[in-house]
Design a protein around this motif. Structure first.
Motif, PDB file in Angstrom:
ATOM      1  N   THR A 122       0.731  -1.154   0.647  1.00 47.64           N
ATOM      2  CA  THR A 122      -0.286  -0.006  -0.330  1.00 47.64           C
ATOM      3  C   THR A 122       1.227   1.487  -0.190  1.00 47.64           C
ATOM      4  OG1 THR A 122      -0.082   0.095   2.416  1.00 47.64           O
ATOM      5  CG2 THR A 122      -2.343  -1.473   1.276  1.00 47.64           C
ATOM      6  N   LEU A 123       1.862   0.993  -0.351  1.00 46.68           N
ATOM      7  CA  LEU A 123       2.814   2.127  -0.577  1.00 46.68           C
ATOM      8  C   LEU A 123       2.372   3.881  -1.565  1.00 46.68           C
ATOM      9  CD1 LEU A 123       6.591   1.775  -0.952  1.00 46.68           C
ATOM     10  CD2 LEU A 123       5.336   3.502  -2.474  1.00 46.68           C
ATOM     11  N   GLU A 124       2.113   3.183  -2.234  1.00 47.08           N
ATOM     12  CA  GLU A 124       1.502   4.322  -2.866  1.00 47.08           C
ATOM     13  C   GLU A 124       0.582   4.898  -2.730  1.00 47.08           C
ATOM     14  OE1 GLU A 124      -1.217   2.139  -6.191  1.00 47.08           O
ATOM     15  OE2 GLU A 124       0.142   0.749  -5.707  1.00 47.08           O
ATOM     16  N   GLU A 125      -0.399   4.385  -2.140  1.00 44.28           N
ATOM     17  CA  GLU A 125      -1.648   4.785  -1.348  1.00 44.28           C
ATOM     18  C   GLU A 125      -1.271   5.661  -0.183  1.00 44.28           C
ATOM     19  OE1 GLU A 125      -4.750   2.363   0.343  1.00 44.28           O
ATOM     20  OE2 GLU A 125      -4.283   0.780  -1.306  1.00 44.28           O
ATOM     21  N   THR A 126      -0.429   5.347   0.418  1.00 43.46           N
ATOM     22  CA  THR A 126      -0.258   6.576   1.915  1.00 43.46           C
ATOM     23  C   THR A 126       0.965   7.435   1.325  1.00 43.46           C
ATOM     24  OG1 THR A 126       0.685   4.532   3.420  1.00 43.46           O
ATOM     25  CG2 THR A 126       2.067   6.460   3.664  1.00 43.46           C
ATOM     26  N   ALA A 127       1.520   7.107   0.030  1.00 48.40           N
ATOM     27  CA  ALA A 127       2.926   8.342  -0.706  1.00 48.40           C
ATOM     28  C   ALA A 127       1.579   8.972  -2.280  1.00 48.40           C
ATOM     29  CB  ALA A 127       3.644   7.828  -1.526  1.00 48.40           C
ATOM     30  N   TYR A 128       0.291   9.082  -2.388  1.00 48.69           N
ATOM     31  CA  TYR A 128      -0.210   9.908  -2.664  1.00 48.69           C
ATOM     32  C   TYR A 128      -1.360  10.365  -1.473  1.00 48.69           C
ATOM     33  CZ  TYR A 128      -4.237  11.273  -5.613  1.00 48.69           C
ATOM     34  OH  TYR A 128      -5.474  12.874  -6.263  1.00 48.69           O
ATOM     35  N   PHE A 129      -1.514  10.557  -0.053  1.00 47.56           N
ATOM     36  CA  PHE A 129      -2.521  10.779   0.803  1.00 47.56           C
ATOM     37  C   PHE A 129      -1.812  11.258   1.191  1.00 47.56           C
ATOM     38  CE2 PHE A 129      -2.788  11.034   5.123  1.00 47.56           C
ATOM     39  CZ  PHE A 129      -4.056  11.547   5.269  1.00 47.56           C
ATOM     40  N   LEU A 130      -0.433  11.713   1.488  1.00 50.36           N
ATOM     41  CA  LEU A 130       1.291  12.588   2.338  1.00 50.36           C
ATOM     42  C   LEU A 130       0.615  13.655   0.871  1.00 50.36           C
ATOM     43  CD1 LEU A 130       3.523  10.365   3.454  1.00 50.36           C
ATOM     44  CD2 LEU A 130       1.825  11.611   5.055  1.00 50.36           C
ATOM     45  N   THR A 131       1.035  13.059  -0.388  1.00 47.24           N
ATOM     46  CA  THR A 131       0.719  14.293  -1.724  1.00 47.24           C
ATOM     47  C   THR A 131      -0.088  15.133  -1.355  1.00 47.24           C
ATOM     48  OG1 THR A 131       2.244  13.130  -3.049  1.00 47.24           O
ATOM     49  CG2 THR A 131       0.880  14.112  -4.235  1.00 47.24           C
ATOM     50  N   LEU A 132      -1.005  14.460  -1.190  1.00 44.09           N
ATOM     51  CA  LEU A 132      -2.113  15.402  -0.474  1.00 44.09           C
ATOM     52  C   LEU A 132      -2.975  16.046   0.061  1.00 44.09           C
ATOM     53  CD1 LEU A 132      -5.022  12.740  -1.930  1.00 44.09           C
ATOM     54  CD2 LEU A 132      -4.368  15.031  -3.719  1.00 44.09           C
ATOM     55  N   THR A 133      -2.088  16.150   1.503  1.00 48.72           N
ATOM     56  CA  THR A 133      -2.303  16.694   3.113  1.00 48.72           C
ATOM     57  C   THR A 133      -1.259  16.557   3.880  1.00 48.72           C
ATOM     58  OG1 THR A 133      -2.063  14.522   4.119  1.00 48.72           O
ATOM     59  CG2 THR A 133      -4.245  14.726   3.331  1.00 48.72           C
ATOM     60  N   VAL A 134       0.259  17.072   2.920  1.00 56.60           N
ATOM     61  CA  VAL A 134       1.074  17.857   4.224  1.00 56.60           C
ATOM     62  C   VAL A 134       1.817  19.046   3.411  1.00 56.60           C
ATOM     63  CG1 VAL A 134       3.418  17.233   4.727  1.00 56.60           C
ATOM     64  CG2 VAL A 134       1.867  15.112   4.929  1.00 56.60           C
ATOM     65  N   ARG A 135       1.232  19.861   3.889  1.00 59.87           N
ATOM     66  CA  ARG A 135       2.077  21.197   3.058  1.00 59.87           C
ATOM     67  C   ARG A 135       3.018  21.222   3.568  1.00 59.87           C
ATOM     68  NH1 ARG A 135      -3.681  24.871   3.982  1.00 59.87           N
ATOM     69  NH2 ARG A 135      -5.101  24.217   2.707  1.00 59.87           N
ATOM     70  N   THR A 136       4.086  21.328   2.171  1.00 64.26           N
ATOM     71  CA  THR A 136       5.382  21.669   3.161  1.00 64.26           C
ATOM     72  C   THR A 136       6.065  21.172   1.454  1.00 64.26           C
ATOM     73  OG1 THR A 136       7.928  20.813   3.579  1.00 64.26           O
ATOM     74  CG2 THR A 136       6.045  19.047   3.867  1.00 64.26           C
ATOM     75  N   ASP A 137       7.056  22.195   0.793  1.00 67.22           N
ATOM     76  CA  ASP A 137       7.750  22.618  -0.724  1.00 67.22           C
ATOM     77  C   ASP A 137       9.306  20.987   0.320  1.00 67.22           C
ATOM     78  OD1 ASP A 137       9.661  23.987   1.432  1.00 67.22           O
ATOM     79  OD2 ASP A 137      10.391  24.924  -0.177  1.00 67.22           O
ATOM     80  N   HIS A 186       9.964   8.556  -8.764  1.00 65.92           N
ATOM     81  CA  HIS A 186       8.244   9.035  -9.384  1.00 65.92           C
ATOM     82  C   HIS A 186       7.757   9.729  -7.903  1.00 65.92           C
ATOM     83  CE1 HIS A 186       8.564   5.365 -11.610  1.00 65.92           C
ATOM     84  NE2 HIS A 186       9.838   4.672 -10.378  1.00 65.92           N
ATOM     85  N   THR A 187       6.830  10.896  -9.175  1.00 65.69           N
ATOM     86  CA  THR A 187       5.843  11.292  -7.986  1.00 65.69           C
ATOM     87  C   THR A 187       5.361  10.157  -7.420  1.00 65.69           C
ATOM     88  OG1 THR A 187       3.859  12.488  -8.345  1.00 65.69           O
ATOM     89  CG2 THR A 187       5.099  11.500  -9.986  1.00 65.69           C
ATOM     90  N   GLY A 188       4.398  10.691  -5.942  1.00 67.63           N
ATOM     91  CA  GLY A 188       3.849   9.776  -5.272  1.00 67.63           C
ATOM     92  C   GLY A 188       2.592   9.639  -5.818  1.00 67.63           C
ATOM     93  N   ARG A 189       1.693  10.749  -6.671  1.00 67.43           N
ATOM     94  CA  ARG A 189       0.845  11.258  -6.966  1.00 67.43           C
ATOM     95  C   ARG A 189       0.084   9.580  -8.286  1.00 67.43           C
ATOM     96  NH1 ARG A 189      -2.365  11.919 -12.124  1.00 67.43           N
ATOM     97  NH2 ARG A 189      -4.293  12.892 -11.794  1.00 67.43           N
ATOM     98  N   ASP A 190       1.217   9.538  -8.997  1.00 71.88           N
ATOM     99  CA  ASP A 190       1.158   8.518 -10.126  1.00 71.88           C
ATOM    100  C   ASP A 190       1.721   6.949  -9.963  1.00 71.88           C
ATOM    101  OD1 ASP A 190       0.625  10.356 -12.206  1.00 71.88           O
ATOM    102  OD2 ASP A 190       2.764  10.432 -13.067  1.00 71.88           O
ATOM    103  N   VAL A 191       2.465   6.740  -9.207  1.00 72.21           N
ATOM    104  CA  VAL A 191       3.147   5.780  -8.947  1.00 72.21           C
ATOM    105  C   VAL A 191       2.288   4.294  -8.868  1.00 72.21           C
ATOM    106  CG1 VAL A 191       4.468   5.526  -6.540  1.00 72.21           C
ATOM    107  CG2 VAL A 191       5.472   4.711  -8.659  1.00 72.21           C
TER     108      VAL A 191
END
Length: 357
Positions: A122-137, A186-191
């Motif tokens: 489920t790595l891809e799901e966690t990566a996408y969740f963080l992509t959406l919700t953690v506001r940092t550069d 990879h971007t957490g959104r696509d992978v």
């Protein structure tokens, strides 16, 4: 002053300068926090020949770090054991706990990047969740392995070194949450995990962002969708995630699973449809009924990435007030739907969000 006293003072001064130079060199290195959650990268098999048969989540974070001494040449790395589980057991509560810890660390001045070790299921799901919700550069890198550390040709050590290298690199800033596996960035959104045995298991339908080769990052493209600092979502404002379930489409499909999930409290159902997110004739009435009851219906596709579900093709989405997942696979569509519904999105807002993220 005697010659002996002078030599002692010179020696003391030289030691002090050496210590100061050492401290300065250490503080000059990027500071990376390694958050461990378990998975195969922390797994162990009965013998070196076991690459697919092993127990996940056995090696603690301090041993992961100690097992890759080359990390010290790249960054100052400190570790935290957040969880010690196989990733198929990740729950919404695990996502929230991890996300809030990542967000808190990202605010610290003494943190330049964050690496998360994670099981690959489920790595891809966690990566996408963080992509959406953690506001940092600041770079956030999720990494795993396909073989346990005890296996011949184990991939975890190099994956981890590459992940820390990427997190420590200033060029990684502002690119959102990244996944580093098999020398690729990879971007957490696509992978997504597309293979369950080989080390080249993770693929992005639109290609990787870059590569890590011998300790250097090489970039070839940037993410096009909204993420992290540009996101309208914020982990600190999410108290709970609503229940969203996935139902797999197939030949001879029935409406049983859809109705069962609705009865158990689902707020939305992601339909993993055949082809272009197709819905069989015997299922359409149930989905229209559930939508009338307030459930959001999201059409996604079960096919391998490289295309997307086209709105009002196969089904009259405007008429039924359904949402299409665009190019997101069912599991990522579930993540985005949960995050959007947690903020109170209606169907029109949800469709806008799917096109933007």
């Amino acid at each position: 002053m005697s010659l002996k006293s002078l030599l002692i003072q010179l020696s003391t001064g030289l030691v002090a300068l050496t210590l100061a130079a050492t401290v300065s060199a250490q503080t000059a290195k990027p500071q990376v926090v390694l958050l461990a959650t378990g998975g195969t990268i922390a797994g162990a098999g009965a013998s070196a020949a076991n690459s697919a048969t092993y127990q996940a989540a056995k090696v603690p974070v301090d041993k992961l770090i100690a097992g890759v001494p080359e990390l010290s040449a790249v960054a100052q790395v400190r570790g935290e054991q957040v969880f010690q589980i196989a990733s198929e057991s990740f729950t919404n509560e695990h996502l929230l706990t991890l996300g809030k810890r990542v967000a808190a660390l990202a605010k610290q001045a003494d943190v330049d990047g964050i690496v998360i070790t994670h099981g690959t299921d489920t790595l891809e799901e966690t990566a996408y969740f963080l992509t959406l919700t953690v506001r940092t550069d600041k770079p956030i890198v999720v990494v795993g392995s396909m073989r346990p550390s005890t296996a011949l040709s184990a991939d975890g050590t190099l994956n981890l070194l590459n992940a820390v290298t990427t997190a420590a690199d200033k060029s990684s800033r502002g690119k959102g949450v990244l996944v580093v596996m098999n020398d690729e960035i990879h971007t957490g959104r696509d992978v997504s995990k597309s293979i369950n045995i080989r080390t080249e298991a993770f693929k992005s339908p639109w290609g990787p962002l870059g590569m890590v080769v011998e300790g250097k990052t090489y970039w070839f493209r940037a993410p096009a969708k909204r993420h992290t600092t540009e996101s309208e979502f914020d982990i600190e404002q999410i108290g709970a995630l609503p229940q969203v379930d996935i139902v797999y489409g197939s030949g001879n499909a029935s409406d049983t699973a859809y109705r069962a999930f609705a009865a158990k409290g689902a707020k939305a159902i992601v339909h993993a449809g055949t082809g272009n997110g197709s819905v069989s004739g015997q299922v359409v009435p149930a989905l229209r009924e559930l939508r009338a009851q307030g459930l959001q219906i999201v059409r996604s596709a079960r096919v391998v990435g490289g295309g997307f579900v086209l709105r009002n093709a196969e089904q009259p989405d405007d008429q039924y007030d359904w949402v299409v997942a665009h190019d997101l696979n069912p599991q990522k569509a579930r993540i985005l739907t949960m995050v959007a519904l947690a903020k109170g999105a209606d169907s029109k807002t949800l469709q806008r969000i799917f096109m933007a993220y």
